[in-house]
Design a protein around this motif. Sequence first.
Motif, PDB file in Angstrom:
ATOM      1  N   ARG A  46       0.833  -1.218   0.000  1.00  0.00           N
ATOM      2  CA  ARG A  46       0.000   0.000   0.000  1.00  0.00           C
ATOM      3  C   ARG A  46       0.859   1.255   0.000  1.00  0.00           C
ATOM      4  O   ARG A  46       1.686   1.457   0.890  1.00  0.00           O
ATOM      5  N   ASN A  47       0.651   2.128  -0.988  1.00  0.00           N
ATOM      6  CA  ASN A  47       1.543   3.269  -1.169  1.00  0.00           C
ATOM      7  C   ASN A  47       0.756   4.511  -1.625  1.00  0.00           C
ATOM      8  O   ASN A  47       0.746   4.863  -2.795  1.00  0.00           O
ATOM      9  N   PRO A  48       0.103   5.221  -0.692  1.00  0.00           N
ATOM     10  CA  PRO A  48      -0.652   6.409  -1.086  1.00  0.00           C
ATOM     11  C   PRO A  48       0.221   7.634  -1.346  1.00  0.00           C
ATOM     12  O   PRO A  48      -0.257   8.629  -1.884  1.00  0.00           O
ATOM     13  N   GLU A  49       1.509   7.562  -0.982  1.00  0.00           N
ATOM     14  CA  GLU A  49       2.398   8.692  -1.185  1.00  0.00           C
ATOM     15  C   GLU A  49       2.776   8.831  -2.659  1.00  0.00           C
ATOM     16  O   GLU A  49       2.539   7.945  -3.469  1.00  0.00           O
ATOM     17  N   ALA A  50       3.407   9.952  -2.979  1.00  0.00           N
ATOM     18  CA  ALA A  50       3.802  10.220  -4.366  1.00  0.00           C
ATOM     19  C   ALA A  50       5.119   9.554  -4.742  1.00  0.00           C
ATOM     20  O   ALA A  50       5.502   9.533  -5.914  1.00  0.00           O
ATOM     21  N   THR A  51       5.828   9.022  -3.759  1.00  0.00           N
ATOM     22  CA  THR A  51       7.062   8.285  -4.015  1.00  0.00           C
ATOM     23  C   THR A  51       6.987   6.955  -3.272  1.00  0.00           C
ATOM     24  O   THR A  51       6.133   6.769  -2.397  1.00  0.00           O
ATOM     25  N   ALA A  52       7.865   6.030  -3.617  1.00  0.00           N
ATOM     26  CA  ALA A  52       7.852   4.704  -2.987  1.00  0.00           C
ATOM     27  C   ALA A  52       8.095   4.818  -1.486  1.00  0.00           C
ATOM     28  O   ALA A  52       9.030   5.504  -1.043  1.00  0.00           O
ATOM     29  N   ASN A  53       7.265   4.150  -0.706  1.00  0.00           N
ATOM     30  CA  ASN A  53       7.442   4.192   0.744  1.00  0.00           C
ATOM     31  C   ASN A  53       8.559   3.238   1.174  1.00  0.00           C
ATOM     32  O   ASN A  53       9.150   2.527   0.360  1.00  0.00           O
TER      33      ASN A  53
END
Length: 199
Positions: A46-53
């Motif tokens: 799950r990755n809602p950020e704009a870059t890879a978590n």
Amino acid sequence: MRRRTGLAMAGVAAMAWGEWLNWRWSRTLVGTSGGAAETVVVLGFRNPEATANIINRWRVRAGIRSIAADSAQGTRVIFSGGATSGGASEAQLMADYAKSVLEFDGTVLLEDQSATTWENITNVIPLLEDAGHIKIASQPAHALKARAYLRRQRPDLATRLVRADDYRVGEWLVVKPLLAVYGLWALRRLEADERKISP
């Protein structure tokens, strides 16, 4: 003093237990299949950020280091994972990290529609047909779950599974007990599901 010693011993035992379970899971449902065409599948988180978590960055590193030195030029890396917040897909974010930060210049394929591990496997199967051997990179319990799904969906392809380099001694040491607890829960659910569909 005794209480501190007891807590320290319990902490060491928990870390050793987590280490052992993750080691074991990384070596389950894999063989020694050989083949000229190697494919590494990196599963997204799950990755809602704009870059890879942080978890996806680690999974990309594990996937890249899983590439065998003697087959680096012919290896394909598949990043698998859909969008979780309407932005870029997990697959795209992982591929961007691999190229821009890790400077990976090998062959990359994206599977950007999946929302679950089952869908990850379903959707990458068409990209695995000509793979000589297949590596699935994620945290060991999650990768094992994905290998079990591949065995359920395509047993013929599952015979080509080999171990990815997603387990190393001491890596994620402090959180390995938590990963082990979560992994046990997830794998027990998987076993329960398999019993339901077994004839």
